[in-house]
Design a protein around this motif. Structure first.
Motif, PDB file in Angstrom:
ATOM      1  N   TYR A 151       0.818  -1.219   0.000  1.00 56.24           N
ATOM      2  CA  TYR A 151       0.000   0.000   0.000  1.00 56.24           C
ATOM      3  C   TYR A 151       0.851   1.268   0.000  1.00 56.24           C
ATOM      4  CZ  TYR A 151      -3.667  -3.368   1.072  1.00 56.24           C
ATOM      5  OH  TYR A 151      -4.530  -4.434   1.026  1.00 56.24           O
ATOM      6  N   ASN A 152       2.166   1.121  -0.079  1.00 59.17           N
ATOM      7  CA  ASN A 152       3.059   2.287  -0.153  1.00 59.17           C
ATOM      8  C   ASN A 152       3.277   2.604  -1.632  1.00 59.17           C
ATOM      9  OD1 ASN A 152       6.516   2.917   0.854  1.00 59.17           O
ATOM     10  ND2 ASN A 152       4.852   4.319   0.457  1.00 59.17           N
ATOM     11  N   LEU A 153       2.466   3.534  -2.146  1.00 55.53           N
ATOM     12  CA  LEU A 153       2.470   3.802  -3.580  1.00 55.53           C
ATOM     13  C   LEU A 153       2.715   5.284  -3.842  1.00 55.53           C
ATOM     14  CD1 LEU A 153      -0.763   1.751  -4.449  1.00 55.53           C
ATOM     15  CD2 LEU A 153       1.608   1.020  -4.821  1.00 55.53           C
ATOM     16  N   ALA A 154       3.444   5.579  -4.898  1.00 51.76           N
ATOM     17  CA  ALA A 154       3.582   6.967  -5.342  1.00 51.76           C
ATOM     18  C   ALA A 154       2.258   7.382  -5.994  1.00 51.76           C
ATOM     19  CB  ALA A 154       4.734   7.074  -6.337  1.00 51.76           C
ATOM     20  N   PRO A 155       1.986   8.702  -6.110  1.00 50.80           N
ATOM     21  CA  PRO A 155       0.721   9.123  -6.746  1.00 50.80           C
ATOM     22  C   PRO A 155       0.563   8.494  -8.127  1.00 50.80           C
ATOM     23  CG  PRO A 155       1.832  11.009  -5.768  1.00 50.80           C
ATOM     24  CD  PRO A 155       2.775   9.846  -5.649  1.00 50.80           C
ATOM     25  N   GLY A 156      -0.583   7.849  -8.340  1.00 49.96           N
ATOM     26  CA  GLY A 156      -0.857   7.253  -9.651  1.00 49.96           C
ATOM     27  C   GLY A 156      -0.222   5.887  -9.875  1.00 49.96           C
ATOM     28  N   GLU A 157       0.629   5.427  -8.943  1.00 48.74           N
ATOM     29  CA  GLU A 157       1.314   4.137  -9.121  1.00 48.74           C
ATOM     30  C   GLU A 157       0.351   2.974  -8.843  1.00 48.74           C
ATOM     31  OE1 GLU A 157       5.474   2.015  -7.568  1.00 48.74           O
ATOM     32  OE2 GLU A 157       4.449   3.443  -6.283  1.00 48.74           O
ATOM     33  N   VAL A 158       0.465   1.891  -9.618  1.00 50.53           N
ATOM     34  CA  VAL A 158      -0.391   0.719  -9.407  1.00 50.53           C
ATOM     35  C   VAL A 158       0.214  -0.200  -8.346  1.00 50.53           C
ATOM     36  CG1 VAL A 158      -1.260  -1.397 -10.485  1.00 50.53           C
ATOM     37  CG2 VAL A 158      -1.443   0.790 -11.690  1.00 50.53           C
ATOM     38  N   GLY A 159       1.493  -0.410  -8.386  1.00 51.58           N
ATOM     39  CA  GLY A 159       2.153  -1.305  -7.431  1.00 51.58           C
ATOM     40  C   GLY A 159       2.241  -2.717  -7.993  1.00 51.58           C
ATOM     41  N   GLU A 160       3.334  -3.385  -7.676  1.00 45.31           N
ATOM     42  CA  GLU A 160       3.593  -4.721  -8.226  1.00 45.31           C
ATOM     43  C   GLU A 160       2.560  -5.747  -7.746  1.00 45.31           C
ATOM     44  OE1 GLU A 160       5.808  -5.714 -10.428  1.00 45.31           O
ATOM     45  OE2 GLU A 160       7.133  -3.975 -10.574  1.00 45.31           O
ATOM     46  N   VAL A 161       2.126  -5.666  -6.487  1.00 39.04           N
ATOM     47  CA  VAL A 161       1.193  -6.683  -5.977  1.00 39.04           C
ATOM     48  C   VAL A 161      -0.159  -6.548  -6.678  1.00 39.04           C
ATOM     49  CG1 VAL A 161       0.028  -7.646  -3.962  1.00 39.04           C
ATOM     50  CG2 VAL A 161       2.361  -6.789  -3.742  1.00 39.04           C
ATOM     51  N   ALA A 162      -0.664  -5.309  -6.768  1.00 40.05           N
ATOM     52  CA  ALA A 162      -1.958  -5.105  -7.422  1.00 40.05           C
ATOM     53  C   ALA A 162      -1.900  -5.530  -8.888  1.00 40.05           C
ATOM     54  CB  ALA A 162      -2.375  -3.642  -7.307  1.00 40.05           C
ATOM     55  N   ALA A 163      -0.764  -5.274  -9.542  1.00 40.60           N
ATOM     56  CA  ALA A 163      -0.613  -5.671 -10.950  1.00 40.60           C
ATOM     57  C   ALA A 163      -0.577  -7.195 -11.070  1.00 40.60           C
ATOM     58  CB  ALA A 163       0.652  -5.044 -11.533  1.00 40.60           C
ATOM     59  N   LEU A 164       0.144  -7.851 -10.155  1.00 41.76           N
ATOM     60  CA  LEU A 164       0.192  -9.321 -10.175  1.00 41.76           C
ATOM     61  C   LEU A 164      -1.214  -9.898 -10.001  1.00 41.76           C
ATOM     62  CD1 LEU A 164       1.730 -12.077 -10.038  1.00 41.76           C
ATOM     63  CD2 LEU A 164       1.798 -11.744  -7.547  1.00 41.76           C
ATOM     64  N   GLU A 165      -1.976  -9.352  -9.073  1.00 43.81           N
ATOM     65  CA  GLU A 165      -3.337  -9.856  -8.832  1.00 43.81           C
ATOM     66  C   GLU A 165      -4.196  -9.727 -10.096  1.00 43.81           C
ATOM     67  OE1 GLU A 165      -3.505  -8.825  -4.036  1.00 43.81           O
ATOM     68  OE2 GLU A 165      -4.187  -7.351  -5.503  1.00 43.81           O
ATOM     69  N   GLU A 166      -4.077  -8.594 -10.757  1.00 38.70           N
ATOM     70  CA  GLU A 166      -4.839  -8.389 -11.993  1.00 38.70           C
ATOM     71  C   GLU A 166      -4.422  -9.403 -13.065  1.00 38.70           C
ATOM     72  OE1 GLU A 166      -4.206  -4.329 -13.184  1.00 38.70           O
ATOM     73  OE2 GLU A 166      -6.346  -4.061 -13.583  1.00 38.70           O
ATOM     74  N   GLU A 167      -3.125  -9.607 -13.200  1.00 33.03           N
ATOM     75  CA  GLU A 167      -2.615 -10.508 -14.232  1.00 33.03           C
ATOM     76  C   GLU A 167      -2.954 -11.971 -13.915  1.00 33.03           C
ATOM     77  OE1 GLU A 167       1.026  -7.401 -15.147  1.00 33.03           O
ATOM     78  OE2 GLU A 167       1.478  -9.308 -14.145  1.00 33.03           O
ATOM     79  N   PHE A 168      -2.883 -12.335 -12.633  1.00 31.25           N
ATOM     80  CA  PHE A 168      -3.191 -13.732 -12.301  1.00 31.25           C
ATOM     81  C   PHE A 168      -4.690 -14.010 -12.465  1.00 31.25           C
ATOM     82  CE2 PHE A 168      -3.743 -17.597  -9.801  1.00 31.25           C
ATOM     83  CZ  PHE A 168      -2.727 -18.368 -10.358  1.00 31.25           C
ATOM     84  N   ALA A 169      -5.521 -13.033 -12.079  1.00 25.12           N
ATOM     85  CA  ALA A 169      -6.966 -13.187 -12.279  1.00 25.12           C
ATOM     86  C   ALA A 169      -7.260 -13.404 -13.764  1.00 25.12           C
ATOM     87  CB  ALA A 169      -7.702 -11.957 -11.752  1.00 25.12           C
ATOM     88  N   ALA A 170      -6.618 -12.627 -14.614  1.00 21.65           N
ATOM     89  CA  ALA A 170      -6.831 -12.774 -16.064  1.00 21.65           C
ATOM     90  C   ALA A 170      -6.327 -14.133 -16.542  1.00 21.65           C
ATOM     91  CB  ALA A 170      -6.121 -11.644 -16.811  1.00 21.65           C
ATOM     92  N   PHE A 171      -5.201 -14.585 -15.989  1.00 20.06           N
ATOM     93  CA  PHE A 171      -4.595 -15.855 -16.414  1.00 20.06           C
ATOM     94  C   PHE A 171      -5.539 -17.032 -16.177  1.00 20.06           C
ATOM     95  CE2 PHE A 171      -1.990 -19.622 -15.411  1.00 20.06           C
ATOM     96  CZ  PHE A 171      -1.361 -19.786 -16.640  1.00 20.06           C
ATOM     97  N   VAL A 172      -6.209 -17.048 -15.025  1.00 17.82           N
ATOM     98  CA  VAL A 172      -7.102 -18.178 -14.730  1.00 17.82           C
ATOM     99  C   VAL A 172      -8.563 -17.847 -15.041  1.00 17.82           C
ATOM    100  CG1 VAL A 172      -5.606 -19.201 -12.976  1.00 17.82           C
ATOM    101  CG2 VAL A 172      -7.371 -17.578 -12.270  1.00 17.82           C
ATOM    102  N   GLY A 173      -8.837 -16.621 -15.479  1.00 16.30           N
ATOM    103  CA  GLY A 173     -10.212 -16.246 -15.820  1.00 16.30           C
ATOM    104  C   GLY A 173     -11.097 -16.062 -14.602  1.00 16.30           C
ATOM    105  N   ALA A 174     -10.533 -15.487 -13.537  1.00 13.71           N
ATOM    106  CA  ALA A 174     -11.317 -15.228 -12.311  1.00 13.71           C
ATOM    107  C   ALA A 174     -11.639 -13.736 -12.228  1.00 13.71           C
ATOM    108  CB  ALA A 174     -10.516 -15.652 -11.075  1.00 13.71           C
ATOM    109  N   ARG A 175     -12.726 -13.404 -11.542  1.00 13.63           N
ATOM    110  CA  ARG A 175     -13.064 -11.988 -11.361  1.00 13.63           C
ATOM    111  C   ARG A 175     -12.122 -11.334 -10.371  1.00 13.63           C
ATOM    112  NH1 ARG A 175     -19.565 -11.468 -10.867  1.00 13.63           N
ATOM    113  NH2 ARG A 175     -19.027  -9.270 -10.901  1.00 13.63           N
ATOM    114  N   TYR A 176     -11.765 -12.071  -9.298  1.00 13.55           N
ATOM    115  CA  TYR A 176     -11.010 -11.460  -8.207  1.00 13.55           C
ATOM    116  C   TYR A 176      -9.780 -12.297  -7.846  1.00 13.55           C
ATOM    117  CZ  TYR A 176     -15.724  -9.573  -7.779  1.00 13.55           C
ATOM    118  OH  TYR A 176     -16.948  -9.018  -8.044  1.00 13.55           O
ATOM    119  N   CYS A 177      -8.752 -11.590  -7.378  1.00 14.63           N
ATOM    120  CA  CYS A 177      -7.536 -12.278  -6.928  1.00 14.63           C
ATOM    121  C   CYS A 177      -6.906 -11.488  -5.792  1.00 14.63           C
ATOM    122  CB  CYS A 177      -6.543 -12.398  -8.091  1.00 14.63           C
ATOM    123  SG  CYS A 177      -4.963 -13.145  -7.623  1.00 14.63           S
ATOM    124  N   LEU A 178      -6.375 -12.204  -4.810  1.00 11.54           N
ATOM    125  CA  LEU A 178      -5.655 -11.596  -3.693  1.00 11.54           C
ATOM    126  C   LEU A 178      -4.321 -12.319  -3.522  1.00 11.54           C
ATOM    127  CD1 LEU A 178      -5.520  -9.795  -1.094  1.00 11.54           C
ATOM    128  CD2 LEU A 178      -6.631 -11.710   0.112  1.00 11.54           C
TER     129      LEU A 178
END
Ligand SMILES: *Cc1c(COP(=O)(O)O)cnc(C)c1O
Length: 408
Positions: free
Chosen positions: A40-67
């Motif tokens: 949660y330590n992000l610069a203004p406008g930054e997505v962050g590696e964890v949030a990006a990984l969650e988005e990419e993994f959700a897309a990889f397995v076709g899930a709506r949500y990932c944590l």
């Protein structure tokens, strides 16, 4: 010429993984340079590696949500708790699995109800139904142990009819499918591990996927999101958190940006790497096919498995002969793990060793585990390495067969 005193030896390491891809190393160095390691330590406008990984993994397995979380064990613990499992509840699970699975059930105060194992190393569906009926347990933590998947169509048809929620433990099936459906996408939620010996390596780490907004909101709050859940991208909208945010305890289990940075390039390579594992698996399988005394585990056509480890059975072998075979292979550099050993060794323990879970004897599982051998196939092995490993095992099995025949 090779003689009996100079047998072929394998000199590779069964625990040596391949390196982190260079772009993962560069991304990790970038995170260390800017210093914002906490998700949660992000610069203004930054997505962050964890949030990006969650988005990419959700897309990889076709899930709506990932944590993304701290470990595979944390993923299962949070998923169980977010699914409403609490103290005293029964949770059905495979008897043939690894210790973090009953550990996750124990961590939420629930009771593991172990289910018998088939000779194909999957959960016994008839015994599963009987155990659900006998105990009233309404959640199944299904472990695809060593990558072996039960008939997921039959299992889900039963679970849906019986009103049993299924949470998949995909520690050994990240990248695998059943009838084209990704492992982790059959039931209510899927849990994955990114521990060093799994299919993506961040040392420690885990992932939860689901389509259930309530479950994901609870899991995010449990993972320790403070009031920053709006910084997640593969998450339900803030409204899903409204009625929950003051009720869910914080069980700090977050992933950090450093690990996610290391994982994202590995996700891009995952399909290719899964193929490389299965190629190695098939070479070992070919080398052991037809060896008297060895029973192979035939893989169903519906199973798009990842061959990151190899199992075979020695049905009917006396325990001392198996112990001697393991020792003979080890002397030639081949590390076999034996699930029938009296004492747990390394990562290999059996359900009867989990005294904290108060296990009841399961005779069919005992019979399978008594003759079950297992080995890792890291991607640092070449196909020639795999041929040599299979040859050494085949020679040792053949020698053991002959010795036992001579003693009769
Ligand atoms: C490794 C593993 C897990 C998760 O383990 P962590 O070390 O907590 O990431 C879960 N299930 C099985 C079967 C495993 O082998």
């Amino acid at each position: 010429m090779r003689t009996m005193t100079d047998p072929l030896r394998f000199t590779g390491s069964f625990t040596q993984q391949d390196p982190i891809p260079e772009d993962g190393i560069a991304a990790a160095v970038a995170v260390m340079r800017h210093g914002r390691l906490h998700r949660y330590n992000l610069a203004p406008g930054e997505v962050g590696e964890v949030a990006a990984l969650e988005e990419e993994f959700a897309a990889f397995v076709g899930a709506r949500y990932c944590l993304a979380v701290a470990s595979g064990g944390a993923a299962m613990t949070l998923a169980l708790r977010a699914a409403g499992v609490g103290p005293g509840d029964g949770v059905l699970s495979n008897a043939f699995t690894l210790a973090p699975v009953p550990g996750a059930i124990h961590a939420v105060g629930a009771r593991a109800v172990f289910v018998e194992t088939t000779q194909d190393l999957t959960i016994d569906l008839a015994h599963l139904a009987a155990q659900a009926q006998a105990t009233g347990a309404r959640v199944l933590l299904l472990s695809h142990m060593r990558g072996h998947m039960a008939d997921m169509d039959a299992l889900m048809a039963w679970a849906n009819a019986a009103g049993v929620a299924v949470i998949e433990d995909c520690a050994h099936t990240m990248g695998a499918t059943w009838n084209g459906v990704p492992s982790g996408r059959h039931g209510l939620a899927g849990c994955y591990s990114t521990q060093t010996y799994k299919h993506m390596n961040s040392g420690e780490g885990g992932l939860i996927v689901t389509d259930d907004a309530g479950l994901m909101a609870r899991a995010i709050l449990l993972s320790g999101s403070y009031m920053l859940y709006d910084r997640h991208r593969a998450a339900p909208p803030p409204a899903a958190f409204e009625g929950l945010r003051l009720d869910m305890p914080n069980i700090s289990s977050r992933m950090d940006n450093l690990r996610a940075a290391v994982l994202r390039p590995q996700l891009a390579l995952l399909p290719e790497r899964c193929g490389a594992w299965t190629e190695r698996y098939r070479v070992v399988e070919d080398g052991l096919r037809g060896v008297p005394g060895v029973a192979l585990i035939e893989r169903p056509a519906a199973e798009g498995f990842v061959g990151s480890s190899f199992q075979f059975r020695l049905p009917g072998w006396p325990a001392p002969a198996i112990a001697a075979l393991v020792a003979g292979c080890r002397a030639r550099g081949v590390e076999l793990k034996w699930f029938g050993a009296a004492d747990p060794q390394g990562y290999t323990s059996a359900y009867r060793h989990w005294r904290f879970a108060d296990p009841v004897p399961l005779p069919r599982t005992d019979a399978v585990l008594a003759g079950l051998l297992d080995m890792r196939l890291p991607l640092t092995f070449t196909l020639d390495d795999c041929r040599l490993i299979a040859r050494i095992i085949a020679e040792e099995v053949t020698a053991s067969n002959a010795a036992r025949r001579a003693a009769e």
